[in-house]
Design an enzyme around this catalytic site. Sequence first.
Site, PDB file in Angstrom:
ATOM      1  CG  ASP A  36      -2.546  -1.054   1.045  1.00  0.00           C
ATOM      2  OD1 ASP A  36      -2.017  -1.361  -0.250  1.00  0.00           O
ATOM      3  OD2 ASP A  36      -2.298  -1.755   2.593  1.00  0.00           O
ATOM      4  N   GLY A  37       2.342   1.083   0.781  1.00  0.00           N
ATOM      5  CA  GLY A  37       3.063   2.671   0.936  1.00  0.00           C
ATOM      6  C   GLY A  37       3.372   2.731   0.036  1.00  0.00           C
ATOM      7  CG  ASN A  95      -3.960   5.804   3.360  1.00  0.00           C
ATOM      8  OD1 ASN A  95      -4.717   5.248   3.205  1.00  0.00           O
ATOM      9  ND2 ASN A  95      -2.962   5.290   3.907  1.00  0.00           N
ATOM     10  NE  ARG A 111      -5.950  22.999  27.559  1.00  0.00           N
ATOM     11  CZ  ARG A 111      -6.945  23.242  27.111  1.00  0.00           C
ATOM     12  NH1 ARG A 111      -8.406  23.244  26.967  1.00  0.00           N
ATOM     13  NH2 ARG A 111      -6.852  24.741  27.092  1.00  0.00           N
ATOM     14  CG  ASP A 171      -1.027  10.945  22.958  1.00  0.00           C
ATOM     15  OD1 ASP A 171      -0.800  11.977  24.057  1.00  0.00           O
ATOM     16  OD2 ASP A 171      -1.513   9.715  23.067  1.00  0.00           O
ATOM     17  CB  ALA A 220      -4.450   9.678  23.796  1.00  0.00           C
TER      18      ALA A 220
HETATM   19  P1  NAD Z   1       4.109   1.400   6.802  1.00  0.00           P
HETATM   20  O1  NAD Z   1       4.939   0.881   6.819  1.00  0.00           O
HETATM   21  O2  NAD Z   1       4.313   1.899   8.436  1.00  0.00           O
HETATM   22  O3  NAD Z   1       2.832   0.490   6.915  1.00  0.00           O
HETATM   23  C1  NAD Z   1       1.611   1.234   7.644  1.00  0.00           C
HETATM   24  C2  NAD Z   1       0.610  -0.268   7.010  1.00  0.00           C
HETATM   25  O4  NAD Z   1      -0.480   0.524   6.348  1.00  0.00           O
HETATM   26  C3  NAD Z   1       0.864  -1.754   5.509  1.00  0.00           C
HETATM   27  O5  NAD Z   1       0.789  -2.905   6.356  1.00  0.00           O
HETATM   28  C4  NAD Z   1      -0.255  -1.228   5.548  1.00  0.00           C
HETATM   29  O6  NAD Z   1      -0.731  -1.741   4.254  1.00  0.00           O
HETATM   30  C5  NAD Z   1      -1.017  -0.537   5.720  1.00  0.00           C
HETATM   31  N1  NAD Z   1      -2.081   0.272   5.352  1.00  0.00           N
HETATM   32  C6  NAD Z   1      -1.653   1.673   4.272  1.00  0.00           C
HETATM   33  N2  NAD Z   1      -2.980   2.266   3.705  1.00  0.00           N
HETATM   34  C7  NAD Z   1      -4.254   1.399   4.350  1.00  0.00           C
HETATM   35  C8  NAD Z   1      -5.460   1.411   3.689  1.00  0.00           C
HETATM   36  N3  NAD Z   1      -5.869   1.982   3.162  1.00  0.00           N
HETATM   37  N4  NAD Z   1      -5.537   0.464   4.245  1.00  0.00           N
HETATM   38  C9  NAD Z   1      -6.092  -0.149   5.157  1.00  0.00           C
HETATM   39  N5  NAD Z   1      -3.943   0.016   5.601  1.00  0.00           N
HETATM   40  C10 NAD Z   1      -3.435   0.436   5.008  1.00  0.00           C
HETATM   41  O7  NAD Z   1       3.887   3.113   6.473  1.00  0.00           O
HETATM   42  P2  NAD Z   1       3.717   3.271   4.437  1.00  0.00           P
HETATM   43  O8  NAD Z   1       3.710   2.037   3.884  1.00  0.00           O
HETATM   44  O9  NAD Z   1       4.516   3.714   4.411  1.00  0.00           O
HETATM   45  O10 NAD Z   1       2.424   3.863   4.852  1.00  0.00           O
HETATM   46  C11 NAD Z   1       1.659   4.736   5.646  1.00  0.00           C
HETATM   47  C12 NAD Z   1       0.653   4.831   6.260  1.00  0.00           C
HETATM   48  O11 NAD Z   1       0.686   4.189   7.022  1.00  0.00           O
HETATM   49  C13 NAD Z   1      -0.335   6.002   7.475  1.00  0.00           C
HETATM   50  O12 NAD Z   1      -0.755   6.448   5.289  1.00  0.00           O
HETATM   51  C14 NAD Z   1      -0.619   6.162   8.391  1.00  0.00           C
HETATM   52  O13 NAD Z   1      -2.495   5.057   7.534  1.00  0.00           O
HETATM   53  C15 NAD Z   1      -0.041   3.956   8.263  1.00  0.00           C
HETATM   54  N6  NAD Z   1       0.704   4.038   9.492  1.00  0.00           N
HETATM   55  C16 NAD Z   1      -0.238   3.650  10.604  1.00  0.00           C
HETATM   56  C17 NAD Z   1      -0.466   3.506  11.716  1.00  0.00           C
HETATM   57  C18 NAD Z   1      -1.791   2.765  12.606  1.00  0.00           C
HETATM   58  O14 NAD Z   1      -2.368   2.037  11.956  1.00  0.00           O
HETATM   59  N7  NAD Z   1      -0.806   2.657  14.147  1.00  0.00           N
HETATM   60  C19 NAD Z   1       0.571   4.473  12.221  1.00  0.00           C
HETATM   61  C20 NAD Z   1       1.109   5.507  11.594  1.00  0.00           C
HETATM   62  C21 NAD Z   1       0.717   5.449  10.095  1.00  0.00           C
END
Ligand code: NAD
Length: 263
Positions: free
Chosen positions: A45-46, A121, A147, A149, A184
């Site tokens: 997805d990234g 996203n 207020r 995170d 949070a």
């Molecule tokens: P990454 O390598 O940390 O991957 C994040 C995960 O999110 C991967 O498993 C990917 O398949 C999944 N993902 C991405 N878009 C998705 C979607 N629309 N629906 C379901 N899963 C999805 O980071 P990356 O690949 O550069 O992706 C960036 C994305 O990571 C950001 O857009 C954000 O949504 C996500 N992210 C998630 C968290 C969390 O779940 N706690 C935290 C930070 C970022």
Amino acid sequence: MKYNILSRGDDNSNMLANKIKSSLQEFDLIFDESEPEIVISVGGDGTLLEAFHKYTHRLQETSFVGVHTGHLGFYADWKPDEVEKLVIHIAKTPFKIVEYPLLEVMIRHHDDQTERYLALNECSVKSMEGSLVMDIEIKGELFETFRGDGLCLSTPSGSTAYNKALGGAILHPSLLSFQLAEMASINNRVYRTVGSPLVLPQHHTCMLKPKSDVDFQVTVDHLNLVQKQVKSIQCRVAEEKIRFSRFRPFPFWKRVKESFVAE
Ligand code: NAD
């Protein structure tokens, strides 16, 4: 038809990308990095998020399709052993286009400079110093002072990503909307927020206004930005949409089930 292929860069994805490229060339399709009509991302997805950001200036002309070389992705939903089928589909059959909404993010600074981003996203906002403290205005009216995170504003197709991890709802991507989810929040006798994720329709604007002049960590999808001197961050459904090339039905709820519940 003109195409480009973007690989995640690991050996497996590079190999598959080369295989797709040589097969498409056999069908006389034209490799064109600057003005592709279809972009095939190979990785996860990234990788598709990166492909989207590379072509945000020509979303009307370019459509996207994703092949995964790891686990099933939301955007990268073609399996490596299906690429021959995919190549024939791209070369031979007129395909359907499915359009999904995007989030427009406008970051205004105290010197009146404005930056505009499109998110596939989400956009997330955190403070670089202590808790995030921001007024949240909806349609020009103060809704609450947050207020905590941080805040996450996601598109419907991004609702299964960071938003889901924050307890936000999963939205069908046909809904022209965006969602605001809290990270949070501090809730006690002094500070109060609604606590539930909010889903806003098209033409409703959500404006975040900092209560103090600190630096912010703003993400737009996979991009990390440090923002200084922020006056406001305005989010709404963008005029533009992302266009996915659809060669077979893969209903959204089936994808949700296969990703989160059971194969
Ligand atoms: P990454 O390598 O940390 O991957 C994040 C995960 O999110 C991967 O498993 C990917 O398949 C999944 N993902 C991405 N878009 C998705 C979607 N629309 N629906 C379901 N899963 C999805 O980071 P990356 O690949 O550069 O992706 C960036 C994305 O990571 C950001 O857009 C954000 O949504 C996500 N992210 C998630 C968290 C969390 O779940 N706690 C935290 C930070 C970022």
